[in-house]
Design a protein around this motif. Structure first.
Motif, PDB file in Angstrom:
ATOM      1  N   THR A  53       0.843  -1.190   0.117  1.00 14.15           N
ATOM      2  CA  THR A  53       0.000  -0.049  -0.016  1.00 14.15           C
ATOM      3  C   THR A  53       0.964   1.344  -0.077  1.00 14.15           C
ATOM      4  O   THR A  53       2.021   1.256   0.402  1.00 14.15           O
ATOM      5  N   PRO A  54       0.454   2.351  -0.505  1.00 15.85           N
ATOM      6  CA  PRO A  54       1.203   3.494  -0.504  1.00 15.85           C
ATOM      7  C   PRO A  54       1.450   4.217   0.970  1.00 15.85           C
ATOM      8  O   PRO A  54       0.666   3.751   1.839  1.00 15.85           O
ATOM      9  N   MET A  55       2.531   4.946   1.016  1.00 17.45           N
ATOM     10  CA  MET A  55       2.680   5.749   2.328  1.00 17.45           C
ATOM     11  C   MET A  55       1.361   6.304   2.829  1.00 17.45           C
ATOM     12  O   MET A  55       0.471   6.613   1.963  1.00 17.45           O
ATOM     13  N   LYS A  56       1.309   6.520   3.964  1.00 17.23           N
ATOM     14  CA  LYS A  56      -0.031   6.913   4.647  1.00 17.23           C
ATOM     15  C   LYS A  56      -1.200   6.021   4.789  1.00 17.23           C
ATOM     16  O   LYS A  56      -2.249   6.256   5.019  1.00 17.23           O
ATOM     17  N   ARG A  57      -1.044   4.726   4.019  1.00 17.70           N
ATOM     18  CA  ARG A  57      -1.990   3.745   4.031  1.00 17.70           C
ATOM     19  C   ARG A  57      -1.664   2.566   4.963  1.00 17.70           C
ATOM     20  O   ARG A  57      -1.659   1.647   4.647  1.00 17.70           O
ATOM     21  N   GLU A  58      -0.688   2.949   6.081  1.00 17.65           N
ATOM     22  CA  GLU A  58      -0.164   1.829   6.692  1.00 17.65           C
ATOM     23  C   GLU A  58      -1.285   1.171   7.503  1.00 17.65           C
ATOM     24  O   GLU A  58      -0.926  -0.200   7.612  1.00 17.65           O
ATOM     25  N   LEU A  59      -2.219   1.445   7.820  1.00 23.69           N
ATOM     26  CA  LEU A  59      -3.183   0.636   8.756  1.00 23.69           C
ATOM     27  C   LEU A  59      -3.984  -0.297   7.907  1.00 23.69           C
ATOM     28  O   LEU A  59      -4.241  -1.479   8.208  1.00 23.69           O
ATOM     29  N   ASP A  60      -4.154   0.279   6.564  1.00 28.47           N
ATOM     30  CA  ASP A  60      -4.844  -0.563   5.856  1.00 28.47           C
ATOM     31  C   ASP A  60      -3.726  -2.025   5.355  1.00 28.47           C
ATOM     32  O   ASP A  60      -4.152  -2.980   5.124  1.00 28.47           O
ATOM     33  N   ALA A  89       5.234  -2.891  13.823  1.00 24.93           N
ATOM     34  CA  ALA A  89       4.948  -3.567  15.079  1.00 24.93           C
ATOM     35  C   ALA A  89       3.719  -3.129  16.047  1.00 24.93           C
ATOM     36  O   ALA A  89       2.752  -3.864  16.477  1.00 24.93           O
ATOM     37  N   SER A  90       4.039  -2.017  16.359  1.00 32.02           N
ATOM     38  CA  SER A  90       3.000  -1.309  17.196  1.00 32.02           C
ATOM     39  C   SER A  90       1.471  -1.146  16.515  1.00 32.02           C
ATOM     40  O   SER A  90       0.583  -1.468  17.186  1.00 32.02           O
ATOM     41  N   LEU A 137       2.067  12.239  12.593  1.00 27.96           N
ATOM     42  CA  LEU A 137       1.487  11.324  13.675  1.00 27.96           C
ATOM     43  C   LEU A 137       1.825  12.074  15.025  1.00 27.96           C
ATOM     44  O   LEU A 137       1.149  11.521  15.894  1.00 27.96           O
ATOM     45  N   THR A 138       2.643  12.831  15.427  1.00 28.56           N
ATOM     46  CA  THR A 138       3.064  13.414  16.591  1.00 28.56           C
ATOM     47  C   THR A 138       2.943  14.895  16.403  1.00 28.56           C
ATOM     48  O   THR A 138       3.405  15.311  15.355  1.00 28.56           O
TER      49      THR A 138
ATOM     50  N   ARG B 238       2.141   4.347  17.633  1.00 29.01           N
ATOM     51  CA  ARG B 238       3.020   5.486  16.821  1.00 29.01           C
ATOM     52  C   ARG B 238       1.960   6.772  16.505  1.00 29.01           C
ATOM     53  O   ARG B 238       2.492   7.526  16.155  1.00 29.01           O
ATOM     54  N   GLY B 239       0.623   6.301  16.483  1.00 27.30           N
ATOM     55  CA  GLY B 239      -0.285   7.401  16.633  1.00 27.30           C
ATOM     56  C   GLY B 239      -1.110   7.185  15.335  1.00 27.30           C
ATOM     57  O   GLY B 239      -1.983   7.984  14.927  1.00 27.30           O
ATOM     58  N   TYR B 240      -1.038   6.127  14.525  1.00 30.09           N
ATOM     59  CA  TYR B 240      -1.851   5.887  13.186  1.00 30.09           C
ATOM     60  C   TYR B 240      -3.473   5.895  13.522  1.00 30.09           C
ATOM     61  O   TYR B 240      -4.095   6.344  12.755  1.00 30.09           O
ATOM     62  N   ARG B 241      -3.683   5.535  14.843  1.00 29.31           N
ATOM     63  CA  ARG B 241      -5.272   5.302  15.025  1.00 29.31           C
ATOM     64  C   ARG B 241      -5.929   6.418  15.869  1.00 29.31           C
ATOM     65  O   ARG B 241      -6.850   6.535  15.946  1.00 29.31           O
ATOM     66  N   THR B 242      -5.003   7.440  16.010  1.00 30.77           N
ATOM     67  CA  THR B 242      -5.799   8.813  16.516  1.00 30.77           C
ATOM     68  C   THR B 242      -5.511   9.946  15.594  1.00 30.77           C
ATOM     69  O   THR B 242      -5.276   9.918  14.542  1.00 30.77           O
TER      70      THR B 242
END
Lengths: 242, 242
Positions: A53-60, A89-90, A137-138, B238-242
């Protein structure tokens, strides 16, 4: 048995991968990852299925890897460097409770702070911090606070994601914060593309780093007050000689 | 050609070594190291010469490795974990100017912060610090200051050398300093003997960590305010879900 390996593959070349990482890739039916990392590793496994998946689609990407494992595939989810340090991992472990049948194993790898440090010398030879300059993300205010605390504690610092097209000024802003506490002569180093064609590394002062442009493939090292250049290498003494 | 490899061998088992580290050991005429690490690796190479010095004789070990290389041997100086993180890379590079004919290469490895984190889950999934609690080479006041800065910056923290016979109270003292800023419910983890027989890991709160005894083979992880237990694993989002 449904199994997902979250695998830190190191900086990208096969020789900097652990035997354990290599065994996980060997065992996998499917390799998942961000395209750039897949491109580094997939040529070792021309016959394996791949999914990206592309960048910024990590959860997918994490969900798809978990679904494939739930459906009985052995899946390797590739992470550049280590699996845990800004890796997948997280998020995988956050999503895992929804996939109770999936066994997940985290496979550590050589993160850029370590591979880059080895190229420069030994900048992380004493206590250090790892900070990402990405504010995707931070919140930037949290990043600023951490930079101030790192400088205040006289840590050596490895900076990840020091810049991008949309965040070209982040490294300069970070240096300005560090310069509130650290001397401009503090020794620093930058490394780009460890283990890849065109690997680059150089040493410079914090004052010079402030005015340097780097890209996302670069890892930046800011020394502590004890860090010195010795024979062209960046060294933070552990203290054996004092 | 006189050559010295300073090699991070990871936590100790062959499978967590990189191919590059393994190649350096293959190439070496002599393996040097602290006895405990040599004992983990030397059985892979029963026919190679070995040289060790005890703890606190690190400079002697580095000098001897440099001398052997100067005399034409290919030498691998073994470091537990990474070569740079509290390893022999920095003292070797400090001594190297006296051995101008010796080519030195630093070979990165999986340091305990990464191998231990993988066992626990993903405690270092966001910005983190690495701090040694040994005051043999760093004044305790500096260690205290760094602990305060780490807590102030809400970093996750990996603590190396958390205790020893002569420093049994260091972990408790470190926790008391962190507890000035961090909540007692902050999630922590301890890992002992990664990849070795009898590997142990458990999760506990910072308040409970304060009253826990650990040994030198243990790496301690203190979470940030965001670190949580999820399904028995320690996870810093990491913050992906927030």
């Amino acid at each position: 048995m449904a199994k997902l390996y979250v695998v830190g593959v190191g900086p990208g070349d096969a020789k900097r991968m652990t035997a354990e990482a290599r065994a996980a890739l060997d065992a996998a039916d499917v390799l998942c990852g961000y395209r750039t990392y897949l491109e580094l590793v997939a040529p070792l496994y021309p016959d394996k299925a791949v999914f990206s998946t592309p960048m910024k689609r990590e959860l997918d990407r994490c969900r798809r890897a978990l679904e494939l494992a739930r459906d009985g595939k052995t899946v390797a989810l590739l992470c550049s460097g280590d699996a845990g340090v800004y890796g997948m991992a997280s998020p995988v472990l956050e999503l895992l409770p929804a996939y109770p049948d999936v066994e997940t194993e985290i496979v550590a790898g050589v993160t850029a702070a370590l591979s880059g440090a080895a190229v420069l010398g030994a900048p992380l030879g004493n206590d250090f911090c790892v900070i990402s300059l990405s504010d995707l993300l931070t919140p930037w205010a949290v990043i600023e606070k951490r930079l101030r605390c790192a400088a205040e504690g006289d840590f050596a610092v490895a900076l990840y994601n020091p810049s991008s097209r949309t965040r070209a000024e982040h490294l300069r802003r970070a240096c300005d914060i560090l310069l509130e506490t650290c001397d401009g002569t503090t020794m620093c180093g930058v490394v780009r593309g460890v283990g890849r064609r065109g690997q680059e590394a150089r040493l410079l002062t914090l004052a010079a780093l402030r005015d340097t442009r780097v890209d996302m493939l670069t890892t930046v090292f800011v020394g502590s007050s004890q860090t010195r250049e010795i024979g062209g290498r960046l060294v933070t003494p552990r203290g054996y000689r004092t």
